[in-house]
Scaffold this active site. Structure first.
Site, PDB file in Angstrom:
ATOM      1  N   HIS A 132       1.054   1.475   0.567  1.00 19.96           N
ATOM      2  CA  HIS A 132       1.893   0.662  -0.339  1.00 19.96           C
ATOM      3  C   HIS A 132       0.618   0.417  -1.545  1.00 19.96           C
ATOM      4  O   HIS A 132       0.844   0.564  -2.857  1.00 19.96           O
ATOM      5  CB  HIS A 132       2.354  -0.341   0.084  1.00 19.96           C
ATOM      6  CG  HIS A 132       3.206  -1.129  -0.651  1.00 19.96           C
ATOM      7  ND1 HIS A 132       3.918  -2.496  -0.317  1.00 19.96           N
ATOM      8  CD2 HIS A 132       3.721  -0.831  -1.743  1.00 19.96           C
ATOM      9  CE1 HIS A 132       4.679  -2.638  -1.169  1.00 19.96           C
ATOM     10  NE2 HIS A 132       4.858  -1.666  -2.233  1.00 19.96           N
ATOM     11  N   HIS A 191       1.148  -0.082   4.906  1.00 18.38           N
ATOM     12  CA  HIS A 191       0.990  -1.146   3.962  1.00 18.38           C
ATOM     13  C   HIS A 191      -0.291  -0.582   3.117  1.00 18.38           C
ATOM     14  O   HIS A 191      -0.316  -0.691   1.930  1.00 18.38           O
ATOM     15  CB  HIS A 191       0.273  -2.382   4.626  1.00 18.38           C
ATOM     16  CG  HIS A 191       1.096  -3.381   5.283  1.00 18.38           C
ATOM     17  ND1 HIS A 191       2.164  -3.928   4.624  1.00 18.38           N
ATOM     18  CD2 HIS A 191       1.425  -3.855   6.289  1.00 18.38           C
ATOM     19  CE1 HIS A 191       2.989  -4.689   5.121  1.00 18.38           C
ATOM     20  NE2 HIS A 191       2.399  -4.886   6.681  1.00 18.38           N
ATOM     21  N   HIS A 232       1.840   1.234  11.348  1.00 15.20           N
ATOM     22  CA  HIS A 232       2.356  -0.043  10.475  1.00 15.20           C
ATOM     23  C   HIS A 232       1.391  -0.374   9.430  1.00 15.20           C
ATOM     24  O   HIS A 232       1.797  -0.403   8.104  1.00 15.20           O
ATOM     25  CB  HIS A 232       2.526  -1.116  11.559  1.00 15.20           C
ATOM     26  CG  HIS A 232       3.033  -2.535  10.737  1.00 15.20           C
ATOM     27  ND1 HIS A 232       4.385  -2.799  10.504  1.00 15.20           N
ATOM     28  CD2 HIS A 232       2.425  -3.500   9.912  1.00 15.20           C
ATOM     29  CE1 HIS A 232       4.561  -4.063   9.961  1.00 15.20           C
ATOM     30  NE2 HIS A 232       3.354  -4.184   9.803  1.00 15.20           N
ATOM     31  N   GLU A 233       0.054  -0.623   9.849  1.00 13.68           N
ATOM     32  CA  GLU A 233      -0.955  -1.042   8.666  1.00 13.68           C
ATOM     33  C   GLU A 233      -1.148   0.098   7.760  1.00 13.68           C
ATOM     34  O   GLU A 233      -1.469  -0.199   6.649  1.00 13.68           O
ATOM     35  CB  GLU A 233      -2.163  -1.710   9.511  1.00 13.68           C
ATOM     36  CG  GLU A 233      -2.027  -2.921  10.420  1.00 13.68           C
ATOM     37  CD  GLU A 233      -1.307  -3.912   9.811  1.00 13.68           C
ATOM     38  OE1 GLU A 233      -1.307  -4.140   8.446  1.00 13.68           O
ATOM     39  OE2 GLU A 233      -0.552  -4.974  10.243  1.00 13.68           O
TER      40      GLU A 233
HETATM   41 ZN   LIG Z   1       2.897  -5.880   8.136  1.00 13.89          ZN
END
Ligand SMILES: [Zn+2]
Length: 689
Positions: free
Chosen positions: A487, A484, A480-481
């Site tokens: 991104h 990010h 998940h991280e």
């Molecule tokens: Zn998040």
């Protein structure tokens, strides 16, 4: 500045490293030389410099142009950004009392500084003038987007208010900044101060990994031979899952949910009530019915009503599912001779047993296959296959703690993309949770600036010399991280204000949640989920059981989350003025919802860091983004290949690299060919039909 000072022959003091040019590779801060005392003067110099830049833009005699106004604003504040990003990253990941004192001191000052810029009448006039002439300015799409966003941001900050109202906005912002800082420091204090010291005889049911980490935590506290459970999620959650001692589970659970309301000094109830009241007042000044109405105007959701619609669509099936789950847990407890109704501190314990009985998967069976190093390698390999990135560790790069790791990231042509820092282990100087942040964001407005991205987690460390073994949840969090992180790393825009993750909150969880899907694809598991001792891949039977178990306990998890999302929304959607009793408000909202009594909301108001910081009226965003991530991953499934090249290319172009240069819904449609549909989400959570 620093240079002039160090040239003065009479002074032998070393220059402030925060103000010096950094010579470390790719703009990494010289962490070793930075001491807390450096921040105070660095902030002062950087604030002054930024003020002077703003005064120059405001006082510009020439007619406004994009370059002399918007471009100049985008270029301003570089030094402040540099100092602040080091400071706030350390405040979250490796703080101490000196940094916390500076944080409290700086919060209202930074808020005052930002407010003064946003409410600067001359700046607004120039931006407004440009905005009115925007069609005639011959702007690129990105420039037009930045101009329109900046115009809107100024109005939403209060640029059109009268002098008296502006003064009140400034007061509110400063007070809110101080309160939010205090709130977060109080939660950290409660987490640090509580611990449960256990004897060997108290460890019934605990798996080896937890016994070991509890023994290490005790040793670190000078309690060798004993075992310590803390309120860090990586300690308390497994304890609640495994401890056979109902009395200890109850004690630990009650401490966990009381963070932020334990005692007088760190009590967050009055603080959160004041935060809510000030936000409502601010929204009213700007002509909105509620803070939620104000806050949602610039999101994909747009209104509290559309948020409630989404939450409600999931709530009903989740409540039904949770009721079935409770029945099953109750039956299990009775069968073991437990003559009591399932309480919140029993749920995780019996759910773990149920999971084991139904699917024969438990934490202990998956952990040996999920070493931290392998899960990192899997996340990197996925990025390599989807986006062509390569990662090379830089063992000698500067770092702020010995546990931090640094990688150099390049694209398929070998061009430098950025740096990636991984800070994976829990320690008392770190706040709880997991997050991505940047030491430097990508931009091109003043030369090519490559990003420096960090992921911070709270995993428990392996025994000296042994690998750190992750739970499946931990592995998902890492993906998940890292989503990010991508991104931020893949950002390819000119202007810093729209770089990387600077997108609307209900879009920002898309790249992260979407990335989680690649953890469970067969290619990833076969190669990276290998036993740390035998080197054998996770047995196919275990993988299939994990997949079957995927929707297990989703009623509970969904309710736990939705309750927090509803309470956040209702807190900020209040249209009445005046302070509230947050405890009563929480109870009333939950009882109106029909909250099952065996489940406690994931984040209660006194420790709900998301919404007291930047995510106010925004906790729903995870679910909003989940509608998109389920729908987006389906694009790969429909293509019949989790790494389908053409789909990955579109994903890179329209989602991961675009920052806020495009309207988020437009960007999504460009990727998917149509707006997102909710059915994928319900299917993913096992709540469909
Ligand atoms: Zn998040």
């Amino acid at each position: 500045m620093a240079k002039a000072r160090s040239q003065a022959p009479a002074r032998k003091k070393p220059a402030n490293p925060l103000l010096a040019r950094w010579s470390a590779p790719f703009g990494l801060p010289p962490f070793k030389r930075i001491e807390p005392r450096h921040f105070k003067s660095a902030f002062a110099v950087a604030l002054k410099e930024h003020k002077a830049e703003i005064a120059r833009i405001a006082g510009e005699k020439a007619r406004p142009t994009f370059a002399n106004t918007i471009g100049a604003l985008e270029k301003s504040g570089r030094l402040l950004e540099k100092v602040a990003s080091v400071f706030y990253n350390l405040s979250g990941a490796h703080t101490n009392e000196a940094l916390q004192a500076i944080e409290r001191d700086m919060a209202p000052k930074m808020a005052a500084h930002e407010t003064a810029i946003m409410l600067n009448g001359k700046i607004f006039k120039r931006v407004e003038d440009l905005y009115a002439r925007r069609d005639a300015l011959d702007l690129t799409n990105e420039q037009r987007r930045v101009l329109e966003l900046r115009y809107k941001w100024l109005i939403r900050a209060g640029a059109k208010l009268n002098a008296k109202e502006k003064a009140r906005v400034a007061e509110i912002n400063q007070r809110l900044a101080s309160l939010a800082t205090q709130f977060s420091q109080n939660v950290l204090k409660d987490e640090q101060s509580w611990r449960m010291v256990l004897e060997e005889s108290d460890l019934d049911g605990l798996p080896d990994a937890l016994r070991e980490s509890a023994a290490r935590a005790a040793a670190d506290m000078g309690l060798a031979g004993k075992y310590v459970i803390t309120l860090s999620r990586s300690s308390i959650e497994p304890f609640l899952q495994f401890s056979a001692r109902r009395d200890l589970r109850e004690e630990a659970f009650n401490a966990w949910i009381k963070r932020g309301e334990m005692g007088e000094e760190t009590d967050n109830r009055a603080i959160s009530a004041e935060i809510i009241a000030l936000r409502a007042e601010f929204a009213a000044l700007l002509g909105f019915k509620s803070y939620a109405a104000y806050s949602l105007e610039e999101t994909m959701a747009k209104t509290p009503g559309s948020v409630r619609d989404l939450l409600s669509a999931v709530w009903e099936p989740a409540v039904k599912r949770a009721a079935d789950e409770r029945e099953a847990l109750q039956a299990r407890a009775r069968a073991e001779g437990g003559n009591f109704a399932i309480a919140p501190w029993d749920w995780r314990y019996y759910a773990e047993k149920e999971r084991k009985a139904l699917y024969d998967v438990d934490e202990a069976s998956t952990r040996p296959y999920l070493t931290l190093d392998n899960v990192i390698a899997a996340a990197f390999e996925t990025a390599s296959r989807l986006f062509g990135l390569k990662f090379k560790e830089l063992p000698d790069a500067p770092r702020y703690h010995e546990d931090v790791r640094v990688w150099k990231v390049t694209d398929k042509r070998g061009k430098h993309v950025g740096l990636f820092l991984g800070d994976y282990f829990a320690r008392p100087s770190k706040r709880s949770g997991a997050w991505m942040s940047a030491y430097r964001s990508q931009s091109k407005v003043a030369g090519e600036i490559s990003p420096i991205i960090v992921n911070v987690m709270n995993f428990s460390k392996g025994e000296e010399g042994a690998p750190s073994l992750l739970s499946l949840d931990d592995a998902r969090t890492l993906f998940h991280e890292f989503g990010h992180g991508l991104h931020g790393l893949l950002s390819d825009v000119t202007y810093p204000s729209i770089s990387g993750t600077s997108v609307t909150r209900d879009f920002v969880e898309l790249p992260s949640q979407l990335y989680e899907h690649w953890l469970m694809v067969p290619e990833t598991l076969e190669r990276f989920a290998v036993h740390h001792e035998t080197g054998k891949p996770m047995p196919a039977k275990l993988v299939s059981r994990i997949k079957k178990a995927r929707n297990f306990n989703q009623g509970f998890a969904t309710i736990e989350y939705l309750a927090s999302a509803f309470v956040d929304m209702e807190l900020h959607a209040r249209e009445e003025e005046g302070a509230i009793d947050v405890g009563a408000f929480e109870r009333d909202t939950l009882s109106r919802l029909g909250m099952p009594s065996e489940i406690v909301m994931r984040h209660r108001i006194p420790h709900f860091l998301h919404i007291m910081g930047g995510y106010a009226a925004g906790y729903y965003s995870y679910l909003w983004s989940e509608v998109m991530d389920a729908d987006a991953f389906a694009a790969f499934e429909e293509a019949g290949d989790a790494f389908h090249a053409a789909t990955a290319k579109k994903l890179h172009k329209h989602i991961y690299s675009v920052g806020n240069a495009r309207d988020p819904l437009e960007a999504y449609v460009a990727f998917r060919g149509r707006p997102p549909e909710i059915k994928g989400l319900l299917k993913k959570r096992g709540l469909a039909g």
